[in-house]
Structure formats: structure tokens, C-alpha cells
Design an enzyme around this catalytic site. Structure first.
Site, short mmCIF file in Angstrom:
data_model
loop_
_atom_site.label_atom_id
_atom_site.label_comp_id
_atom_site.label_asym_id
_atom_site.label_seq_id
_atom_site.Cartn_x
_atom_site.Cartn_y
_atom_site.Cartn_z
N GLY A 1 9.74 5.73 -3.45
CA GLY A 1 8.62 4.85 -3.72
C GLY A 1 8.55 4.52 -5.20
O GLY A 1 9.09 5.27 -6.03
N GLN B 1 4.70 1.99 -13.01
CA GLN B 1 5.89 2.75 -13.42
C GLN B 1 6.94 1.87 -14.09
O GLN B 1 7.85 2.40 -14.73
CB GLN B 1 6.53 3.46 -12.21
CG GLN B 1 5.64 4.57 -11.65
CD GLN B 1 6.34 5.26 -10.51
OE1 GLN B 1 6.27 4.81 -9.37
NE2 GLN B 1 7.05 6.34 -10.80
N CYS C 1 8.54 12.59 -8.66
CA CYS C 1 8.16 11.25 -9.11
C CYS C 1 9.22 10.76 -10.10
O CYS C 1 9.64 11.54 -10.97
CB CYS C 1 6.79 11.31 -9.79
SG CYS C 1 6.22 9.73 -10.44
N LEU C 2 9.62 9.51 -9.97
CA LEU C 2 10.62 8.97 -10.89
C LEU C 2 10.13 8.95 -12.33
O LEU C 2 10.93 8.89 -13.26
CB LEU C 2 11.04 7.56 -10.45
CG LEU C 2 11.78 7.49 -9.10
CD1 LEU C 2 12.02 6.04 -8.71
CD2 LEU C 2 13.09 8.26 -9.14
N HIS D 1 0.92 9.04 -2.72
CA HIS D 1 1.45 9.25 -4.07
C HIS D 1 1.46 7.94 -4.85
O HIS D 1 0.98 7.87 -5.99
CB HIS D 1 2.87 9.84 -3.95
CG HIS D 1 3.60 9.98 -5.25
ND1 HIS D 1 3.96 11.21 -5.77
CD2 HIS D 1 4.04 9.05 -6.14
CE1 HIS D 1 4.59 11.01 -6.93
NE2 HIS D 1 4.65 9.71 -7.17
N HIS E 1 -0.86 6.16 -8.25
CA HIS E 1 -0.35 5.52 -9.48
C HIS E 1 -1.20 4.32 -9.87
O HIS E 1 -1.36 4.01 -11.05
CB HIS E 1 1.09 5.03 -9.27
CG HIS E 1 2.16 6.06 -9.52
ND1 HIS E 1 2.38 6.63 -10.75
CD2 HIS E 1 3.08 6.61 -8.69
CE1 HIS E 1 3.39 7.48 -10.67
NE2 HIS E 1 3.85 7.50 -9.42
NI NI Z 1 5.43 8.59 -8.70
#
Ligand code: NI
Length: 153
Positions: free
Chosen positions: A46, A51, A89-90, A131, A135
Site C-alpha cells: 500500500g 508518502q 511501512c515504506l 494503515h 496516513h
Molecule cells: Ni505506511
């Protein structure tokens, strides 16, 4: 399409409230395509617009490489049950932690054509949606981790 730079924890953009999308534009269309490309390249399940530095209420999810979804202006309208498991998480590379979330969610959102849709999701897909949704309100999973954040071996 192009890869976008993934912002990392500590970057202020990840703490901001995102704004609703009022209409589809070529820019937003490209953003969504770039988000998918960036997520797949990073081997994530995701990715949310903040992000990649864009404060809009958009995220993409694909937990099985068979069903990809884009959510624009999403609302989680139902949550039920509970699941406790590992999450990463990236934007927090090399780490994971244990997080408890609802096991089932119902989400309403707009698709790439700004058409409303509703999706019910369980388990990993439900976790990913919750999640990514967080964000959009400037929250990272690390705030919800039970115990210590772990290093990926
Ligand atoms: Ni994330």
C-alpha cells in the site's frame, strides 16, 4: 509514469492532514499511476499520497498482486473484529511492529473516474486499508505498535 521519492519518518509531510480531492485532473491521474509504480517497485502492499509528498486523500493498495485498488476521499464506515499482527511501512524502512486493528472494514471511496464504490475487506486487505487511511490524517503505524519496533533481519 515515473517513480516518486518515498518520504521517510521524520519528514513533516507525513504528519499533516490531507485534503479531499474535488475533481480528477491529469495531474492526479498521473499521481495515482506513479503511486502504483512506486509501490510495486518498493515491494509494498500500500502507499498513500503523503508518502510521496502530496497532501491529498488518496491511497493505493494491492496485497496479493491480483487486485489493485485506488481509494480517493475514503471513509471507513464500519470496523469489526480484531486482528493482531506484524505491520511495516515504506516510510519506516527496515522495521516492523505488532499492531492490533479491526479484522473487517467497510470502506466507501471514489475510484479513478470519481465514481463512488464500496468495498468490504478482511484480514490483510483490511489491515492495509486502515494503515493507509491513517496516513491521510498524518498518522504512522509506529504510534500504535505494541512493544518495541523490530528490525527486519
Ligand atoms: Ni505506511
Amino acid at each position: 509514469m515515473a517513480l516518486r521519492k518515498i518520504r521517510k519518518i521524520g519528514d513533516e509531510v507525513l504528519t499533516k492532514q490531507c485534503r479531499e480531492v474535488s475533481k480528477m485532473t491529469p495531474r492526479i491521474h498521473t499521481l495515482v499511476q506513479d503511486m502504483f509504480e512506486t509501490m510495486y517497485e518498493a515491494e509494498g502492499v500500500g502507499l498513500a499520497a503523503p508518502q510521496v509528498g502530496i497532501l491529498k486523500r488518496i491511497f493505493v493498495v494491492d496485497v496479493d498482486r491480483e487486485n489493485s485498488y485506488v481509494f480517493i476521499n475514503p471513509e471507513i464506515v464500519e470496523r469489526s473484529g480484531e486482528q493482531t499482527g506484524e505491520e511495516g511501512c515504506l516510510s519506516v524502512p527496515g522495521k516492523y511492529g505488532i499492531v492490533t486493528r479491526a479484522n473487517h472494514v467497510k470502506v466507501r471511496a471514489l475510484d479513478l473516474n470519481m465514481e463512488p464504490f464500496e468495498l468490504e475487506a478482511d484480514e490483510l486487505l483490511a489491515r492495509a486499508i486502515q494503515h493507509e487511511y491513517d496516513h491521510l490524517d498524518g498518522h504512522l503505524y509506529v504510534e500504535k505498535v505494541e512493544g518495541e519496533l523490530q528490525e527486519v533481519e
